[in-house]
Each structure stands twice: as structure tokens, then as C-alpha cells.
Design a protein around this motif. Sequence first.
Motif, short mmCIF file in Angstrom:
data_model
loop_
_atom_site.label_atom_id
_atom_site.label_comp_id
_atom_site.label_asym_id
_atom_site.label_seq_id
_atom_site.Cartn_x
_atom_site.Cartn_y
_atom_site.Cartn_z
N GLY A 224 0.80 -1.19 -0.05
CA GLY A 224 0.05 0.03 0.12
C GLY A 224 0.81 1.19 -0.02
O GLY A 224 1.99 1.19 0.48
N GLU A 225 0.13 2.52 -0.67
CA GLU A 225 0.99 3.35 -0.75
C GLU A 225 0.73 4.42 0.20
O GLU A 225 -0.55 4.41 0.85
N PRO A 226 1.62 5.26 0.83
CA PRO A 226 2.75 5.67 0.81
C PRO A 226 3.59 4.38 1.30
O PRO A 226 3.31 4.07 2.29
N ILE A 227 4.78 4.07 0.79
CA ILE A 227 5.86 3.06 1.29
C ILE A 227 6.83 4.03 1.86
O ILE A 227 7.70 4.78 1.24
N ARG A 228 7.09 3.72 3.16
CA ARG A 228 8.11 4.63 3.90
C ARG A 228 9.23 3.74 4.62
O ARG A 228 8.69 2.50 4.85
N SER A 229 10.45 4.06 4.75
CA SER A 229 11.17 3.46 5.34
C SER A 229 11.57 3.72 6.71
O SER A 229 11.39 4.93 7.04
N LYS A 230 12.09 2.95 7.73
CA LYS A 230 12.15 3.13 8.85
C LYS A 230 13.74 3.23 9.03
O LYS A 230 14.57 2.81 8.47
N PRO B 162 13.82 -1.68 7.21
CA PRO B 162 12.35 -1.91 7.60
C PRO B 162 11.62 -0.91 6.86
O PRO B 162 11.93 0.04 6.69
N ILE B 163 10.38 -1.43 6.36
CA ILE B 163 9.54 -0.50 5.56
C ILE B 163 8.08 -0.79 6.03
O ILE B 163 7.79 -1.45 6.51
N LYS B 164 7.46 0.38 5.81
CA LYS B 164 5.90 0.25 6.32
C LYS B 164 5.02 1.01 5.10
O LYS B 164 5.30 2.03 4.69
N GLY B 165 4.13 0.26 4.67
CA GLY B 165 3.13 0.79 3.61
C GLY B 165 1.52 1.15 4.51
O GLY B 165 1.58 0.61 5.75
N SER B 166 0.82 1.61 3.64
CA SER B 166 -0.55 1.85 4.28
C SER B 166 -1.40 0.46 4.84
O SER B 166 -2.27 0.37 5.62
N LYS B 167 -0.90 -0.73 4.07
CA LYS B 167 -1.53 -1.85 4.40
C LYS B 167 -0.75 -2.76 5.11
O LYS B 167 -1.43 -3.43 5.97
N ARG B 168 0.40 -3.05 4.95
CA ARG B 168 1.30 -3.88 5.81
C ARG B 168 2.64 -3.33 5.60
O ARG B 168 3.09 -2.47 5.08
N SER B 169 3.67 -4.05 6.50
CA SER B 169 5.18 -3.42 6.87
C SER B 169 5.85 -4.75 6.42
O SER B 169 5.06 -6.19 6.50
#
Length: 139
Positions: free
Chosen positions: A56-62, A83-90
Motif C-alpha cells: 500500500g502507498e505511501p511506502i516509507r522506510s524506517k 524496515p519498511i511500512k506501507g498503508s496496508k502492511r509492513s
Amino acid sequence: MSTKTLGKIAIYGAVASLLGSGYCYKSIQDNIAGAPYYRKTMSILRNHSGAVEVLGEPIRSKFLSLSSYNNKMDGYNAQLQIPIKGSKRSGTICSWSSRKDTSEEWYVEKVDLELRGSNRQVTIYLGSDDKSTVDEFDN
């Protein structure tokens, strides 16, 4: 000097040390995130339609774990676990990059995606070709 004065000096010293450590940590993270091998890896992820659909967008990195043995960088090779995180899953992106000489550009060799809760890594990029899609993941 009185004990009260020494106590204040100790507290101010501790606060200054913590702030300095935090600044250094953030600076290191920013330097890594600005490196070509990191930016290219994130670009590959964000341009992979299957990964974008699952995350899911946006995809962000931690922040990277700086103490992890999976994150290794030198002048010729870079292995990252981002580590990444999107609006649906990480999840986590694993990336392998290299170059033959420090004057050359970085070449991303492989990018794998592992979703949180899954023990499988799916290769989303291999060399210059898309290897597979992320549709194999259970949503």
C-alpha cells in the motif's frame, strides 16, 4: 564545590550526552538513507507494482538497525535490511549492491521483500530484470 552544584553538572552533562548521541544516530541514518545503494533500492521497491499493491502507498522506510550484522557497508559492497511500512502492511527489504571501484556507480544486484508475519522472502529484483511479483504473498 557543593554536592548540589555537582549534581547539576552531572544532570546537564547527561542531557548533553543524550542529545549528542541522538544527533549522531540521526546523522548516521541520514547518511545511509542518502547513499546511492539505499536510494536505488527504495526506487526499485516503489516501482514494483506487486510490492506496491501488497504494501500500500505511501511506502516509507524506517531506521536501520545499526547493530545488525545484516547491515554491512564498505566502499565496494552494501548489504542492507531496511524496515519498511506501507498503508496496508509492513516488512523488510533486503538489498545487495556492489561496485568494482569507488569511482563507479553502485549496481543493485538483488532486492528481496519479506512481509511482517511471513517467513518467506520473495525476490522482486534480480540484476536488471524483474524476477517475480509479490502476488505470491497471502494478503
